[in-house]
Design an enzyme around this catalytic site. Structure first.
Site, PDB file in Angstrom:
ATOM      1  N   CYS A   1      38.793  40.600  31.206  1.00 25.66           N
ATOM      2  CA  CYS A   1      37.934  41.771  31.024  1.00 25.66           C
ATOM      3  C   CYS A   1      37.652  42.020  29.554  1.00 25.66           C
ATOM      4  O   CYS A   1      38.563  42.077  28.730  1.00 25.66           O
ATOM      5  CB  CYS A   1      38.623  42.991  31.635  1.00 25.66           C
ATOM      6  SG  CYS A   1      37.692  44.511  31.482  1.00 25.66           S
TER       7      CYS A   1
ATOM      8  N   CYS B   1      24.512  42.822  25.655  1.00 31.34           N
ATOM      9  CA  CYS B   1      24.577  44.226  26.052  1.00 31.34           C
ATOM     10  C   CYS B   1      24.210  45.090  24.860  1.00 31.34           C
ATOM     11  O   CYS B   1      24.586  44.792  23.726  1.00 31.34           O
ATOM     12  CB  CYS B   1      25.979  44.582  26.546  1.00 31.34           C
ATOM     13  SG  CYS B   1      26.108  46.274  27.199  1.00 31.34           S
TER      14      CYS B   1
ATOM     15  N   LEU C   1      35.467  54.510  31.993  1.00 31.47           N
ATOM     16  CA  LEU C   1      35.727  55.795  31.340  1.00 31.47           C
ATOM     17  C   LEU C   1      36.422  55.600  29.995  1.00 31.47           C
ATOM     18  O   LEU C   1      35.915  56.019  28.955  1.00 31.47           O
ATOM     19  CB  LEU C   1      36.567  56.679  32.256  1.00 31.47           C
ATOM     20  CG  LEU C   1      36.773  58.116  31.800  1.00 31.47           C
ATOM     21  CD1 LEU C   1      35.441  58.851  31.664  1.00 31.47           C
ATOM     22  CD2 LEU C   1      37.697  58.867  32.755  1.00 31.47           C
TER      23      LEU C   1
ATOM     24  N   ASN D   1      42.045  43.039  26.056  1.00 31.60           N
ATOM     25  CA  ASN D   1      42.042  41.622  25.720  1.00 31.60           C
ATOM     26  C   ASN D   1      41.373  41.420  24.368  1.00 31.60           C
ATOM     27  O   ASN D   1      40.172  41.670  24.223  1.00 31.60           O
ATOM     28  CB  ASN D   1      41.313  40.827  26.810  1.00 31.60           C
ATOM     29  CG  ASN D   1      42.016  40.937  28.150  1.00 31.60           C
ATOM     30  OD1 ASN D   1      43.155  40.519  28.298  1.00 31.60           O
ATOM     31  ND2 ASN D   1      41.343  41.528  29.132  1.00 31.60           N
TER      32      ASN D   1
ATOM     33  N   GLU E   1      27.946  34.319  31.214  1.00 37.53           N
ATOM     34  CA  GLU E   1      29.199  33.823  31.751  1.00 37.53           C
ATOM     35  C   GLU E   1      29.521  34.486  33.088  1.00 37.53           C
ATOM     36  O   GLU E   1      29.289  35.683  33.283  1.00 37.53           O
ATOM     37  CB  GLU E   1      30.325  34.036  30.739  1.00 37.53           C
ATOM     38  CG  GLU E   1      30.098  33.192  29.487  1.00 37.53           C
ATOM     39  CD  GLU E   1      31.195  33.312  28.449  1.00 37.53           C
ATOM     40  OE1 GLU E   1      31.275  32.400  27.603  1.00 37.53           O
ATOM     41  OE2 GLU E   1      31.963  34.293  28.466  1.00 37.53           O
TER      42      GLU E   1
END
EC number: 2.1.1.192
Length: 388
Positions: free
Chosen positions: A359, A129, A238, A316, A109
């Site tokens: 995000c 990932c 972080l 989100n 995406e």
């Protein structure tokens, strides 16, 4: 296992069989010049073709009118310009566009975020990932493979083609690129770096190095190598003020803890012009996990020796996630503490959340080929960058 950092080479020039064509989107300018040299042509031909490819978003050699007909014929025999195709488009009420882009039999995406003074493209670097950050939708999909150069720069090319090429409209369609889509960019250096070189190249997209940002969760050996390869803006994921919390939500921290990570970050920005002496800290706000005022004080102490600005990111949600979104009041209190310490602190405006383009919401369509032993090794042992 020892860390192995994969660096760009001339692998893109290798044609797998005699019938295959070289995809010119896989080549940075140095490789493109080598390609034309091997054809018996002058190096300036590479510049001509790249200008057509990236300034006009042209993928048809016959349209390259300043190249002689004989050479155009030769190019059609051995090369192609093939960007990945958009298979689905979603448009948010705030103007954000999310494209599902086909890469082989799967999808990644890409998100286009227009604003009054800029247009930012969020680009993916991997199919899925392997880092398993607990608050990220992409991580829950597992990992399949690295994207090729053509599949990374092809996202930028395709977006520019849709929005309007600069030489066609007179307006730069994309002013900023952020490597913050699906995947960990530093686990795909051999493809991410050449793609970013094309973004920066005057015969490519010609972006300023301050307008190309790479975001990483902390693959320290690769970050140490990155500064010798390219100079772009750096953002670090972080998300925690201490190792106890970060070990839980960002598992790679168990291998490369915060102190090790920040030392590497300071090393990178010390020799980077793109960062203007400071790094962007990304900090997702998870309700009653990392968002208390005590966490803000701890974060300020942690970052006192790291020149930075801090982006606070309202989390989100996605189905099955174990967290809640911090309230506006908790985010506001957190932000005020940091500003009292003198940190430039920005609460990121959520864009595209109604189309799952915000995000941490990108998921694509991933066939998970991550081996369980590899996942555990990434959490507790050295990472073999080449193996991922």
């Amino acid at each position: 296992m020892s860390e192995q950092i994969v660096t760009p080479d001339t692998a893109a020039l290798t044609v797998p069989n005699k019938d295959a064509k070289i995809n010119l989107l896989d080549l940075n300018r140095q490789q493109m010049r080598e390609f034309f040299k091997n054809m018996g042509e002058k190096p300036f031909r590479a510049d001509q073709v790249m200008k057509w490819m990236y300034h006009y978003c042209c993928d048809d050699f016959d349209e390259m009118t300043d190249i002689n007909k004989v050479l155009r014929g030769k190019l059609k025999e051995v090369a192609e310009i093939r960007a990945p195709e958009v298979v689905e488009e979603q448009r948010s009420t705030d103007g954000t566009i999310k494209w599902a882009i086909a890469v082989g039999d799967q999808r990644v995406e890409t998100v286009y975020i227009p604003e009054e003074d800029r247009a930012t493209l969020c680009v993916s670097s991997q199919v899925g990932c392997a880092l398993e950050c607990k608050f990220c939708s992409t991580a829950q999909q597992g990992f399949n493979r690295n994207l090729r150069v053509s599949e990374i720069i092809g996202q930028v090319w395709r977006a520019a083609k849709i929005v309007g090429a600069v030489k066609t409209t007179g307006v730069r369609p994309i002013t900023n690129v952020v490597m913050m889509g699906m995947g960990e960019p530093l686990l795909n250096l051999n493809n991410v770096v050449p793609a970013m070189e094309i973004m920066l190249d005057d015969f490519g997209f010609g972006l300023s190095k301050r307008r190309v940002t790479l975001s990483t969760s902390g693959v320290v050996p690769a970050l140490d190598k990155l500064g010798d390869m390219i100079d772009v803006a750096l953002a670090i994921s972080l998300h925690a003020p201490n190792d106890t919390i970060r070990d839980e939500i960002v598992p790679i921290n168990k291998k490369y803890n915060i102190e090790t990570f920040l030392n590497s970050v300071r090393g990178y920005i010390s020799k980077s012009n793109a960062n203007q002496g400071r790094v962007t800290i990304e900090y997702v706000m998870l309700d009653h996990v990392n968002d208390g005022t005590e966490h803000a004080h701890e974060l300020a102490a942690l970052l006192k020796d790291t020149p930075c600005k801090i982006n606070l990111i309202p989390w989100n949600p996605f189905p099955g996630a174990p967290y809640g979104r911090s309230s506006n009041s908790r985010i506001d209190r957190f932000s005020k503490v940091l500003m009292e310490y003198g940190f430039t602190t920005i609460v990121r405006k959520t864009r595209g959340d109604d189309i799952d383009a915000a995000c941490g919401q990108l998921a694509g369509d991933v066939i998970d080929r991550t081996k369980r032993t590899l996942r555990k090794r990434m959490q507790g042992e050295a990472i073999d960058v080449k193996a991922v």
